[in-house]
Design an enzyme around this catalytic site. Structure first.
Site, PDB file in Angstrom:
ATOM      1  N   ARG A  57     -74.709 -44.523  13.253  1.00  0.00           N
ATOM      2  CA  ARG A  57     -75.467 -43.808  14.024  1.00  0.00           C
ATOM      3  C   ARG A  57     -75.229 -42.288  14.249  1.00  0.00           C
ATOM      4  O   ARG A  57     -73.986 -41.954  14.501  1.00  0.00           O
ATOM      5  CB  ARG A  57     -75.091 -44.508  15.435  1.00  0.00           C
ATOM      6  N   LYS A 100     -68.484 -36.112  16.920  1.00  0.00           N
ATOM      7  CA  LYS A 100     -67.687 -36.592  18.046  1.00  0.00           C
ATOM      8  C   LYS A 100     -66.465 -35.545  18.035  1.00  0.00           C
ATOM      9  O   LYS A 100     -66.182 -34.849  16.907  1.00  0.00           O
ATOM     10  CB  LYS A 100     -66.855 -38.100  17.631  1.00  0.00           C
TER      11      LYS A 100
END
Length: 272
Positions: free
Chosen positions: A249, A213
């Site tokens: 994840r 991210k």
């Protein structure tokens, strides 16, 4: 599979525009080969997505999303018993995916896109991930603002969980996801990571999706490209494991499995 209590969910994006690997696995054969690789690398779950939810992403109609994901789910299920998750906001896509062999509905909109979504989730009887997202992918990074991001995200997720339970979803099938990167600044993301132990204290399993991210690049200016964020992704996964999350994840399954396994081994050898 992992040797730690936490499960690793591998990401299979069947999309042309996902933030990290958009287009790389758009074709059926490439996506199936990638899924096989993730299974060999030790994934416990595979998350199949046919619509990008990166900041600024445009919606995909449900017929196209089904065409991208359902044949892949059926092909994986034909050769593996691994749990499969469908990453979608649309009840019709979730229905088709579960019929093809998916066992989890991972909804970044927390069953809000359609008024019948909670009832559909109950009817399907699968596990359901409720994630926090501010707005929608096209607008979620337009100056996101909170008074207290950890408290607000926690309250939202607990409310959505109760909505799901009221619609008939079994409480033990509900997962919560704080939505790292979905309508949050880097500081918001760090605050949510720091608050994970509290989110994990409510009896629901928690899924953490921090892999590659952009907040990692805010901490390391040399990590502008998504593939340069492995170190930060592993740090987040290890913190999640220590905080009590049930699964992470990730894009980099093999490295995450190894990191979690080493952390678990160290913990087992810690003095009492």
């Amino acid at each position: 599979m992992t040797t730690s209590p936490i499960r690793v969910m591998g990401i299979v994006n069947v999309t042309p525009d996902s933030f990290s690997d958009g287009g790389r696995y758009l074709g059926h054969d490439a996506a199936l080969a990638h899924a096989r690789r993730l299974i060999a690398d030790g994934a416990d779950i595979l998350d199949i997505g046919g619509e990008s939810t990166r900041p600024g992403a445009e919606p995909v109609d449900e017929a196209e999303e089904i065409a991208r994901t359902v044949p892949l789910i059926a092909a994986i299920r034909a050769e593996s018993a691994i749990p499969l998750s469908i990453d979608t906001m649309k009840p019709a896509v979730a229905r088709a995916a579960v019929a093809a062999g998916a066992t989890m509905w991972n909804d970044v909109a927390a069953l809000r896109v359609s008024p019948d979504a909670p009832v559909v989730a109950a009817e399907l009887g699968c596990e359901v991930v409720l994630m926090h997202m501010l707005g929608e992918p096209r607008t979620m990074q337009d100056a996101p603002t909170y008074d207290d991001v950890a408290l607000e995200v926690e309250a939202f997720l607990l409310t959505r969980a109760e909505v799901a339970v009221a619609a008939g979803v079994q409480r033990d099938k509900i997962w919560l996801d704080p939505g790292i990167g979905f309508g949050k600044t880097p500081d918001h993301n760090l605050a949510l990571l720091a608050a994970l132990p509290r989110l994990c204290s409510h009896g629901y399993r928690v899924l953490l999706g921090a892999s590659r991210k952009r907040f990692i690049a805010a901490l390391d200016p040399l990590a502008k490209a998504a593939e340069d964020r492995l170190g930060g992704s592993l740090a987040a996964a290890l913190h999640g494991a220590r905080s009590g999350v049930a699964a992470v994840r990730v894009h980099d399954v093999r490295e995450t499995v190894q990191a979690l396994g080493v952390q678990a081994a160290i913990t087992r050898h810690a003095p009492l």
